[in-house]
Design an enzyme around this catalytic site. Structure first.
Site, PDB file in Angstrom:
ATOM      1  N   LYS A 158       0.097   6.742   9.218  1.00 46.22           N
ATOM      2  CA  LYS A 158       0.945   6.144   8.197  1.00 46.22           C
ATOM      3  C   LYS A 158       2.375   6.591   8.494  1.00 46.22           C
ATOM      4  O   LYS A 158       2.784   7.698   8.159  1.00 46.22           O
ATOM      5  CB  LYS A 158       0.513   6.592   6.808  1.00 46.22           C
ATOM      6  CG  LYS A 158       1.275   5.913   5.699  1.00 46.22           C
ATOM      7  CD  LYS A 158       0.596   6.121   4.352  1.00 46.22           C
ATOM      8  CE  LYS A 158       1.301   5.344   3.268  1.00 46.22           C
ATOM      9  NZ  LYS A 158       2.709   5.737   3.094  1.00 46.22           N
ATOM     10  N   SER A 168       2.215  -2.803  -1.025  1.00 47.18           N
ATOM     11  CA  SER A 168       2.205  -1.356  -0.852  1.00 47.18           C
ATOM     12  C   SER A 168       0.766  -0.970  -0.470  1.00 47.18           C
ATOM     13  O   SER A 168      -0.013  -1.841  -0.078  1.00 47.18           O
ATOM     14  CB  SER A 168       2.644  -0.703  -2.156  1.00 47.18           C
ATOM     15  OG  SER A 168       2.636   0.679  -2.010  1.00 47.18           O
TER      16      SER A 168
END
Ligand SMILES: NC(=O)c1ccc[n+]([C@@H]2O[C@H](COP(=O)([O-])OP(=O)(O)OC[C@H]3O[C@@H](n4cnc5c(N)ncnc54)[C@H](O)[C@@H]3O)[C@@H](O)[C@H]2O)c1
Ligand SMILES: [Zn+2]
Length: 774
Positions: free
Chosen positions: A119, A86
């Site tokens: 992102k 992550s």
């Protein structure tokens, strides 16, 4: 004591872990989140902070130590060759600077070169290429083991089945699969129509589509992918591995993989912050959703030496944008009546902060739109406010329903006057209140419109004043509702009213209590627009105006709730402090007396503006100006035929008919008569008299002109013999600078060219240079 604090904290910790795990399961495994990302992030942060203070609470299986997600048993498990991680989030530029600072300290290098990347808010995918051929695709799962979705991935056009050029023996390519935003709305609508569950956002649509049991279903979805890294690499004989992150992107681009065009290699805090701001600006122009900007140290040797925690690399940080999407409760769907009688439903929600402002209302346009979205009253809904645009209810969170939700029924009678509504089909079926003459809601809206900039431009005559003059009880009801909602009300004499502890009473009783606390309701001083220009100072002297004021230091109030009668304050977004409703009688209220002065001046506005002020359907500023220029007087317009009117440039048959129809209604003629009697202008000077007042002048108009669009302003100049130019030079005679004029006014000043304001534009057109004192 210390112990009991610890126990409370431990309970909170347990509670957070449970809620986060539930949210993760809904989000990753069912592609149907029950929390908004913002709410999830808040819980996750709190958990992290607790574990920082009490490290003994952090178990190896804590959400802070693991990558969310698991493997659905209907998919084959796939072990990734290298862990899929992550990212660590930061929520402010200061936090990001703190991270950069630490990286500089650890590496001993200032201003490290970093890639800045969007992102992408989609679903992580791991693509395994052997000798350049796609052999497997998997979801992230828990980071070690994911789901085999090879067959589904093969249906995605942007995922190449073979790489071009020199390839390594084996490589894991990591990327993000997304659902294009442009396709999302129609996709959801089709699902509602088919009686299927909607997706709350494109990310979940992407996840749900990629994780279909049947690849043929995935193939029907417009999925796409961008790559953002590599995992395991086995170079083999011919292939040399890049040594930087951006080097990898170049390599991947050469192989034919979709690399994001928004990635940039930068160094230094300032450059990175500027890039983040840029991306933030362009956020809604991209074809995929993004929720932030990822910053990665470019040098792979440094990346390796920095390593990773159990869930995220240390050499990257994800800067998250403030949330644009939140969850809130849809308390009610109500309807409002507009200026033309159109009745539109809107949602009333628990107030939430989204994209920097408080929102508690959002329009739902019409009954079909409510059906298309599939929202029920009582639903938890996804509310979105992208950038500065109007808040929108996106979709219900269907998994959060408990059966108490109810369907919205469009009323059949006008909520303001009770008249039966009529249908009108223009794409969707619109409902209108046909009681144009006497419907209080329509009268209020029309009166507010008379004061608008494009109409008679009367300062002080806005939504608030219109409501206070025509429906004071309505204005007062809003204040009672505000009292119930916990706001304070301050009376003219300084008395502060608050409704204490009424929380247990039914809403209606609370309203009644609040109502009784407020001064007696007043009768309206105005019941039709015909009487507007007959208002005298003594008529408005005792009109009560309630207006919200913010008070520093008190909690944030709810602006959206008061938008109904205080548009200006709402626009100004003054969200600090609580709302205090002030009672301002007209003796104290300069607003209404100022309005009367302004109305006096407005009576001599040109005919075109009077036409706009009459709220004649289809007759906007452009058509009104064309009509006034061609006919010069109300009488001439009224006497004209459809043919005569429709030949005017910019006026078609629709407008012509609409205007002539308008003249056939008695009460409309009554308005004209009353206004004319009060001195409102009903005719312009004939064109010839003013035709050459601007002869020989070159005029540049820049910024907004009240009552004129760009073309209209040019036309007004040329029709008076002037030359309209777009750029300022020494030859320019004059610049008219309205709001937003920008650099042109500055340039004019530097060249010594005179500049006048948009308010003087009308005078210029009428009287030439002399009329503006030049
Ligand atoms: N609403 C909910 O209930 C809920 C539940 C769980 C998670 N979430 C959301 O998911 C987030 C946590 O999920 P996460 O662990 O996937 O972390 P994350 O989404 O914050 O970041 C990691 C992921 O970002 C993706 N990514 C996109 N662009 C990238 C780029 N340019 N470079 C590298 N990676 C890129 C990768 O797939 C990577 O796995 C939360 O912050 C929240 O927003 C929401
Ligand atoms: Zn009505």
């Amino acid at each position: 004591m210390a112990n009991s604090t610890f126990e409370t904290t431990r309970d909170r910790h347990n509670d957070l872990v449970r809620r986060i795990e539930e949210a993760r399961a809904a989000y990753y495994d069912r592609d149907s989140p029950t929390l908004s990302d913002a709410d999830y992030d808040r819980l996750y942060r709190e958990l992290g902070e607790i574990e920082e203070r009490y490290p003994q609470l952090r178990g190896a299986d804590s959400p802070t130590a693991s990558v969310g997600g698991s493997v659905d048993s209907s998919f084959t498990e796939v072990r990734h060759l290298a862990q899929m991680m992550s990212l660590d989030d930061v929520f402010s530029l200061e936090e990001l600077a703190g991270w950069e600072e630490r990286m500089s300290q650890v590496t001993g290098i200032a201003d490290l070169p970093m890639t800045t990347e969007v992102k992408v808010d989609g679903l992580a995918i791991n693509l395994l290429y052997e000798e350049g051929r796609l052999v497997r695709a998997a979801t992230r799962g828990d980071g070690y083991v994911g789901e085999d979705i090879t067959a589904n991935a093969r249906t995605i056009a942007s995922i190449p089945k073979a790489l071009a050029g020199t390839v390594p023996r084996r490589v894991e390519v990591r990327g993000e699969v997304y659902f294009p935003v442009t396709a999302f709305a129609t996709f959801n609508e089709a699902r509602v129509a088919a009686g299927e569950k909607t997706f709350v956002n494109p990310r979940n649509a992407a996840a749900g589509s990629l994780r279909q049991k049947d690849p043929a279903q995935t193939a029907k979805r417009p999925l796409s992918m961008v790559v953002h890294g590599v995992g395991f690499v086995e170079a083999g004989a011919d292939f040399t591995e890049p040594t930087t992150q951006h080097g990898w992107y170049e390599q991947m681009r050469a192989w034919g993989l979709p690399v994001s065009p928004y990635t940039k290699l930068l160094a230094g805090r300032k450059a990175i912050e500027e890039r983040i701001a840029q991306i933030g600006q362009a956020r809604h122009d991209l074809d995929h959703e993004i929720d932030g900007v990822v910053v990665k140290i470019d040098d792979l040797a440094l990346q390796r030496s920095l390593g990773a925690t159990s869930r995220a690399p240390r050499w990257a940080a994800a800067y998250k944008f403030p949330p644009e999407e939140v969850h809130t409760r849809l308390l009610d769907i109500r309807v409002q009546v507009g200026r033309t009688g159109r009745v539109t439903p809107y949602g009333v929600m628990d107030t939430v902060l989204v994209s920097g402002s408080n929102v508690s209302r959002a329009t739902l346009h019409n009954a079909q739109e409510v059906a298309r979205k599939g929202v029920l009253i009582g639903d938890l809904v996804v509310l979105r406010k992208a950038g500065d645009v109007i808040p929108e209810i996106v979709a219900p969170v269907e998994d959060a329903r408990n059966g108490s939700e109810r369907e919205f029924a469009m009323p059949t009678a006008c909520p303001s006057c009770g008249t039966l509504l009529v249908e009108e089909k223009e794409g969707d079926v619109d409902l209108r209140c046909p009681n144009k003459a006497a419907c209080p809601a329509q009268i209020t809206e029309r009166i507010a419109h008379i004061g608008a900039r494009s109409a008679l431009d009367i300062e002080g005559l806005g939504d608030e004043a219109a409501l206070a003059l025509t429906q004071p009880e309505n204005n007062r009801d809003q204040v009672a509702a505000a009292l119930v909602a916990g706001h304070a009300v301050v009376l003219e004499d300084g008395t502060r009213l608050e409704l204490a502890d009424a929380g247990d009473l039914p809403h209606a009783e609370q309203l009644a209590t609040a109502d009784a606390m407020l001064p007696e309701p007043q009768a309206p001083v105005l019941t039709a627009e015909s009487a507007l220009f007959d208002l005298r100072a003594e008529d408005v002297r005792d009109v009560m105006v309630w207006r919200p004021t913010t008070v520093k230091g008190e909690p944030t109030g709810d602006w959206a709730q008061v938008r109904y009668f205080w548009t200006k304050a709402h626009k100004a977004k003054r969200v600090k402090g609580a709302i205090v409703y002030e009672q301002v009688s007209s003796t104290a209220s300069k607003m209404l007396t100022q309005m009367l002065d302004e109305m006096e001046r407005a009576k001599s506005q040109p005919l075109a503006r009077v036409l706009v002020a009459l709220s004649i359907r289809h007759v906007g500023p452009t058509a009104a100006r064309a009509l006034a220029d061609a006919f010069h007087s109300m009488d001439a317009l009224r006497a004209a035929s459809v043919e005569e009117l429709s030949v005017v440039e910019g006026v078609g048959e629709v407008i012509a008919r609409s205007l002539l129809d308008w003249f056939t209604v008695d009460w409309h003629l009554g308005v004209l008569e009353a206004w004319a009697r009060a001195g409102v202008r009903m005719a312009d000077e004939p064109q010839q008299a003013i035709s050459d007042v601007l002869a020989g002048l070159t005029i540049v108009v820049s910024g907004a002109m009240p009552g004129y669009d760009r073309e209209g302003a040019k036309e007004a100049i040329t029709s008076r013999g002037g030359k309209a130019s777009g750029s300022v030079s020494k030859k320019t005679s004059l610049v008219v600078a309205g709001p937003g004029a920008g650099s042109k006014a500055a340039k004019a000043e530097s060249l010594g060219v005179p500049v006048i304001t948009e308010q003087q534009f009308g005078d210029l057109l009428e009287g030439g240079l002399a009329a503006v004192g030049l």
